[in-house]
Motif scaffolding. Structure first.
Motif, PDB file in Angstrom:
ATOM      1  N   ASN A  14       0.793  -1.246   0.000  1.00 37.70           N
ATOM      2  CA  ASN A  14       0.000   0.000   0.000  1.00 37.70           C
ATOM      3  C   ASN A  14       0.815   1.279   0.000  1.00 37.70           C
ATOM      4  N   GLY A  15       2.042   1.219   0.500  1.00 30.80           N
ATOM      5  CA  GLY A  15       2.773   2.452   0.778  1.00 30.80           C
ATOM      6  C   GLY A  15       3.568   2.976  -0.410  1.00 30.80           C
ATOM      7  N   TYR A  16       4.252   4.075  -0.160  1.00 33.71           N
ATOM      8  CA  TYR A  16       5.083   4.681  -1.199  1.00 33.71           C
ATOM      9  C   TYR A  16       6.296   3.800  -1.532  1.00 33.71           C
ATOM     10  N   GLY A  17       6.823   3.089  -0.539  1.00 35.00           N
ATOM     11  CA  GLY A  17       7.994   2.240  -0.788  1.00 35.00           C
ATOM     12  C   GLY A  17       7.703   1.178  -1.844  1.00 35.00           C
ATOM     13  N   LEU A  72      15.211  -5.167   8.984  1.00 36.45           N
ATOM     14  CA  LEU A  72      15.890  -3.899   9.273  1.00 36.45           C
ATOM     15  C   LEU A  72      15.162  -3.172  10.389  1.00 36.45           C
ATOM     16  N   ASP A  73      15.905  -2.652  11.336  1.00 31.29           N
ATOM     17  CA  ASP A  73      15.333  -1.641  12.232  1.00 31.29           C
ATOM     18  C   ASP A  73      16.267  -0.452  12.199  1.00 31.29           C
ATOM     19  N   ALA A  74      15.817   0.584  11.520  1.00 31.98           N
ATOM     20  CA  ALA A  74      16.672   1.731  11.215  1.00 31.98           C
ATOM     21  C   ALA A  74      16.859   2.681  12.397  1.00 31.98           C
ATOM     22  N   VAL A  75      16.362   2.327  13.578  1.00 36.69           N
ATOM     23  CA  VAL A  75      16.695   3.165  14.737  1.00 36.69           C
ATOM     24  C   VAL A  75      17.931   2.641  15.477  1.00 36.69           C
ATOM     25  N   HIS A 119      14.768   5.646   0.985  1.00 30.23           N
ATOM     26  CA  HIS A 119      14.325   5.709   2.393  1.00 30.23           C
ATOM     27  C   HIS A 119      12.843   6.049   2.371  1.00 30.23           C
ATOM     28  N   SER A 120      12.023   5.063   2.723  1.00 24.49           N
ATOM     29  CA  SER A 120      10.573   5.288   2.718  1.00 24.49           C
ATOM     30  C   SER A 120      10.000   4.834   4.050  1.00 24.49           C
ATOM     31  N   LEU A 121      10.536   5.413   5.106  1.00 26.07           N
ATOM     32  CA  LEU A 121      10.080   4.993   6.431  1.00 26.07           C
ATOM     33  C   LEU A 121      10.026   6.173   7.386  1.00 26.07           C
ATOM     34  N   ALA A 122       9.121   6.031   8.334  1.00 22.59           N
ATOM     35  CA  ALA A 122       8.937   7.058   9.349  1.00 22.59           C
ATOM     36  C   ALA A 122       8.214   6.418  10.511  1.00 22.59           C
ATOM     37  N   LEU A 170      11.259  10.377   1.471  1.00 20.32           N
ATOM     38  CA  LEU A 170       9.893  10.909   1.377  1.00 20.32           C
ATOM     39  C   LEU A 170       9.652  11.884   2.521  1.00 20.32           C
ATOM     40  N   THR A 171       9.191  13.088   2.183  1.00 23.19           N
ATOM     41  CA  THR A 171       8.906  14.060   3.220  1.00 23.19           C
ATOM     42  C   THR A 171       7.466  14.550   3.081  1.00 23.19           C
ATOM     43  N   TYR A 172       7.107  15.485   3.952  1.00 29.08           N
ATOM     44  CA  TYR A 172       5.725  15.963   3.979  1.00 29.08           C
ATOM     45  C   TYR A 172       5.715  17.453   4.308  1.00 29.08           C
ATOM     46  N   ALA A 189      10.681  16.297  12.499  1.00 31.45           N
ATOM     47  CA  ALA A 189      11.492  15.259  11.851  1.00 31.45           C
ATOM     48  C   ALA A 189      11.570  15.492  10.340  1.00 31.45           C
ATOM     49  N   LYS A 190      10.457  15.906   9.738  1.00 27.49           N
ATOM     50  CA  LYS A 190      10.472  16.155   8.288  1.00 27.49           C
ATOM     51  C   LYS A 190      11.291  17.407   7.956  1.00 27.49           C
ATOM     52  N   ALA A 191      11.255  18.412   8.851  1.00 22.87           N
ATOM     53  CA  ALA A 191      12.089  19.602   8.626  1.00 22.87           C
ATOM     54  C   ALA A 191      13.568  19.211   8.658  1.00 22.87           C
ATOM     55  N   SER A 216       8.415  15.555  -1.550  1.00 21.36           N
ATOM     56  CA  SER A 216       7.355  15.971  -0.630  1.00 21.36           C
ATOM     57  C   SER A 216       6.040  15.489  -1.225  1.00 21.36           C
ATOM     58  N   ALA A 217       5.539  14.410  -0.630  1.00 24.26           N
ATOM     59  CA  ALA A 217       4.393  13.723  -1.223  1.00 24.26           C
ATOM     60  C   ALA A 217       3.086  14.193  -0.607  1.00 24.26           C
ATOM     61  N   GLY A 218       2.040  14.165  -1.412  1.00 24.07           N
ATOM     62  CA  GLY A 218       0.704  14.432  -0.914  1.00 24.07           C
ATOM     63  C   GLY A 218       0.185  13.243  -0.125  1.00 24.07           C
ATOM     64  N   PRO A 219      -1.028  13.376   0.426  1.00 30.74           N
ATOM     65  CA  PRO A 219      -1.555  12.343   1.313  1.00 30.74           C
ATOM     66  C   PRO A 219      -1.936  11.046   0.602  1.00 30.74           C
ATOM     67  N   LEU A 220      -1.581   9.922   1.236  1.00 32.05           N
ATOM     68  CA  LEU A 220      -1.894   8.581   0.733  1.00 32.05           C
ATOM     69  C   LEU A 220      -2.356   7.737   1.922  1.00 32.05           C
ATOM     70  N   GLY A 221      -3.393   6.972   1.731  1.00 31.00           N
ATOM     71  CA  GLY A 221      -3.924   6.151   2.821  1.00 31.00           C
ATOM     72  C   GLY A 221      -3.120   4.897   3.075  1.00 31.00           C
ATOM     73  N   SER A 222      -1.828   5.064   3.390  1.00 26.37           N
ATOM     74  CA  SER A 222      -0.949   3.922   3.686  1.00 26.37           C
ATOM     75  C   SER A 222      -1.211   3.438   5.108  1.00 26.37           C
ATOM     76  N   ARG A 223      -0.562   2.352   5.467  1.00 26.38           N
ATOM     77  CA  ARG A 223      -0.680   1.841   6.829  1.00 26.38           C
ATOM     78  C   ARG A 223      -0.196   2.892   7.844  1.00 26.38           C
ATOM     79  N   ALA A 224       0.968   3.480   7.567  1.00 32.70           N
ATOM     80  CA  ALA A 224       1.527   4.470   8.493  1.00 32.70           C
ATOM     81  C   ALA A 224       0.602   5.676   8.615  1.00 32.70           C
ATOM     82  N   ALA A 225       0.044   6.118   7.479  1.00 28.25           N
ATOM     83  CA  ALA A 225      -0.812   7.316   7.501  1.00 28.25           C
ATOM     84  C   ALA A 225      -2.103   7.049   8.256  1.00 28.25           C
TER      85      ALA A 225
HETATM   86  P1  NAI Z   1       4.154   2.801   4.973  1.00 28.13           P
HETATM   87  O1  NAI Z   1       3.484   2.256   6.188  1.00 28.13           O
HETATM   88  O2  NAI Z   1       3.980   2.062   3.706  1.00 28.13           O
HETATM   89  O3  NAI Z   1       5.721   2.940   5.190  1.00 28.13           O
HETATM   90  C1  NAI Z   1       6.344   3.202   6.400  1.00 28.13           C
HETATM   91  C2  NAI Z   1       7.282   2.043   6.651  1.00 28.13           C
HETATM   92  O4  NAI Z   1       8.210   2.358   7.681  1.00 28.13           O
HETATM   93  C3  NAI Z   1       6.563   0.770   7.112  1.00 28.13           C
HETATM   94  O5  NAI Z   1       6.869  -0.275   6.211  1.00 28.13           O
HETATM   95  C4  NAI Z   1       7.169   0.493   8.469  1.00 28.13           C
HETATM   96  O6  NAI Z   1       7.270  -0.880   8.731  1.00 28.13           O
HETATM   97  C5  NAI Z   1       8.524   1.161   8.328  1.00 28.13           C
HETATM   98  N1  NAI Z   1       9.222   1.466   9.572  1.00 28.13           N
HETATM   99  C6  NAI Z   1       8.766   2.138  10.654  1.00 28.13           C
HETATM  100  N2  NAI Z   1       9.730   2.210  11.588  1.00 28.13           N
HETATM  101  C7  NAI Z   1      10.819   1.590  11.084  1.00 28.13           C
HETATM  102  C8  NAI Z   1      12.132   1.321  11.578  1.00 28.13           C
HETATM  103  N3  NAI Z   1      12.503   1.716  12.792  1.00 28.13           N
HETATM  104  N4  NAI Z   1      12.996   0.655  10.787  1.00 28.13           N
HETATM  105  C9  NAI Z   1      12.628   0.237   9.555  1.00 28.13           C
HETATM  106  N5  NAI Z   1      11.403   0.457   9.034  1.00 28.13           N
HETATM  107  C10 NAI Z   1      10.513   1.122   9.803  1.00 28.13           C
HETATM  108  O7  NAI Z   1       3.666   4.295   4.867  1.00 28.13           O
HETATM  109  P2  NAI Z   1       3.998   5.485   3.854  1.00 28.13           P
HETATM  110  O8  NAI Z   1       2.978   6.512   4.174  1.00 28.13           O
HETATM  111  O9  NAI Z   1       4.121   5.011   2.478  1.00 28.13           O
HETATM  112  O10 NAI Z   1       5.391   6.037   4.380  1.00 28.13           O
HETATM  113  C11 NAI Z   1       6.570   6.094   3.599  1.00 28.13           C
HETATM  114  C12 NAI Z   1       7.186   7.468   3.694  1.00 28.13           C
HETATM  115  O11 NAI Z   1       6.325   8.401   3.039  1.00 28.13           O
HETATM  116  C13 NAI Z   1       7.372   7.982   5.119  1.00 28.13           C
HETATM  117  O12 NAI Z   1       8.586   8.697   5.206  1.00 28.13           O
HETATM  118  C14 NAI Z   1       6.211   8.953   5.259  1.00 28.13           C
HETATM  119  O13 NAI Z   1       6.428   9.940   6.243  1.00 28.13           O
HETATM  120  C15 NAI Z   1       6.192   9.535   3.868  1.00 28.13           C
HETATM  121  N6  NAI Z   1       4.995  10.302   3.504  1.00 28.13           N
HETATM  122  C16 NAI Z   1       3.748   9.722   3.582  1.00 28.13           C
HETATM  123  C17 NAI Z   1       2.623  10.454   3.258  1.00 28.13           C
HETATM  124  C18 NAI Z   1       1.264   9.824   3.336  1.00 28.13           C
HETATM  125  O14 NAI Z   1       0.257  10.543   3.279  1.00 28.13           O
HETATM  126  N7  NAI Z   1       1.161   8.513   3.442  1.00 28.13           N
HETATM  127  C19 NAI Z   1       2.703  11.858   2.824  1.00 28.13           C
HETATM  128  C20 NAI Z   1       4.066  12.361   2.733  1.00 28.13           C
HETATM  129  C21 NAI Z   1       5.156  11.603   3.082  1.00 28.13           C
END
Ligand code: NAI
Length: 286
Positions: A14-17, A72-75, A119-122, A170-172, A189-191, A216-225
């Motif tokens: 579902n996500g941007y990654g 991976l745990d990127a922290v 890098h597509s994580l937050a 990916l930023t916001y 964090a995004k700044a 800088s992406a617009g809104p998407l209904g991903s799991r994280a969002a």
């Molecule tokens: P997503 O849920 O598909 O991706 C976030 C991923 O980060 C998840 O797969 C999660 O398992 C992973 N993650 C979280 N903590 C982690 C860690 N410590 N180590 C490794 N992986 C970790 O959601 P989405 O929304 O596609 O997010 C991808 C990027 O897009 C993020 O940086 C998010 O901030 C950014 N973004 C999303 C927007 C949205 O509306 N969905 C808008 C603008 C930016």
């Protein structure tokens, strides 16, 4: 030889990654991914059982192949950084070599080098709290998972990146303008991520001829969002107010990422590129 991409932050389709992986695969790149340790099991099981086969389909009809999935745990940068309670946590205990340094080493051993780092994580544990209510611990956790994670990934992967390669994150827009509801230090964090994009573009450009950009992406209904809680509202807001009144597809972000990491963008580095149907340009909601 085709290019090889390591994409950190893919745990479902579902996500941007995922969308970036597909766009890169469609352009002929080899795909390897880093998946958050607690999400690894379900992601690999779903992949294996064909749950993603529909969304693996590429424009030429073939299915996207993922050469390898790394936990991976990127922290955490090195094993010494991992606290005891995480080490022994049952979601982590069965897994090994998932700190950033170890993943970079594993990729080097398995593949030798990469060309593209995504890098597509937050993560922000207090994202639903306003900044005024955010704890120091929550704020630093947001920065660690969402900003430093990129610094660390680039630090550790740069030595195995081929000159001419590129990275993308990916930023916001909450980094630059107030988006009530995007709390917990996630806006901070995004700044940081956007500012670091410029500094790292300089440093990685000089050191390894690597480009660094962020979308800088617009809104998407991903799991994280969805975890943030107001994503549907943001999608509706964008639909009503953006210059382009259409749904924003993850694939549109994927395609822009593919462009930015390709030779077509060979002079673009240190940039924030908006992929948001133009919403960022509006000063008045109409
Ligand atoms: P997503 O849920 O598909 O991706 C976030 C991923 O980060 C998840 O797969 C999660 O398992 C992973 N993650 C979280 N903590 C982690 C860690 N410590 N180590 C490794 N992986 C970790 O959601 P989405 O929304 O596609 O997010 C991808 C990027 O897009 C993020 O940086 C998010 O901030 C950014 N973004 C999303 C927007 C949205 O509306 N969905 C808008 C603008 C930016």
């Amino acid at each position: 030889r085709g290019k090889r991409a390591f994409i950190a932050g893919v745990a479902d389709d579902n996500g941007y990654g995922w969308a970036i992986a597909k766009a890169l695969a469609a352009a002929g790149a080899e795909i390897i991914v880093g998946t958050w340790v607690p999400a690894l099991n379900i992601f690999e099981t779903s992949l294996r059982r064909g749950k993603f086969d529909g969304s693996r389909r590429l424009p030429n009809g073939s299915l996207m192949e993922i050469s390898k999935v790394y936990p991976l745990d990127a922290v955490y940068d090195t094993p010494e950084d991992v606290p005891e309670d995480v080490k022994t946590n049952k979601r982590y205990a069965g897994c090994s070599n998932w700190t950033v340094k170890e993943v970079a080493e594993s990729v080097k051993n398995d593949f030798g080098s990469i060309d593209i780092l995504v890098h597509s994580l937050a993560n922000g544990p207090e994202v639903t709290k306003s900044l005024l209510e955010t704890s120091r611990r929550g704020y630093l956790a947001a920065i660690s998972a969402s900003s430093y994670s990129f610094v660390s990934l680039l630090q550790h992967f740069l030595p195995i990146m081929n000159p001419g390669g590129a990275s993308i994150s990916l930023t916001y827009i909450a980094s630059e303008r107030t988006i009530p509801g995007y709390g917990g230090g996630m806006s901070s964090a995004k700044a940081a991520l956007e500012s670091d994009t410029k500094v790292l573009a300089f440093e990685a450009g000089r050191k390894g001829q690597i480009r660094v950009n962020t979308i800088s992406a617009g809104p998407l209904g991903s799991r994280a969002a969805k975890a943030i809680g107001f994503i549907e509202k943001m999608i509706d807001y964008s639909y009503s107010n953006a210059p382009l009144q259409k749904e924003l597809l993850a694939d549109e972000v994927g395609n822009t990422a593919a462009f930015l990491v390709s030779p077509l963008a060979s002079a673009v580095t240190g940039s924030v590129v908006y992929v948001d149907n133009g919403l960022n340009t509006m000063g008045l909601a109409v």
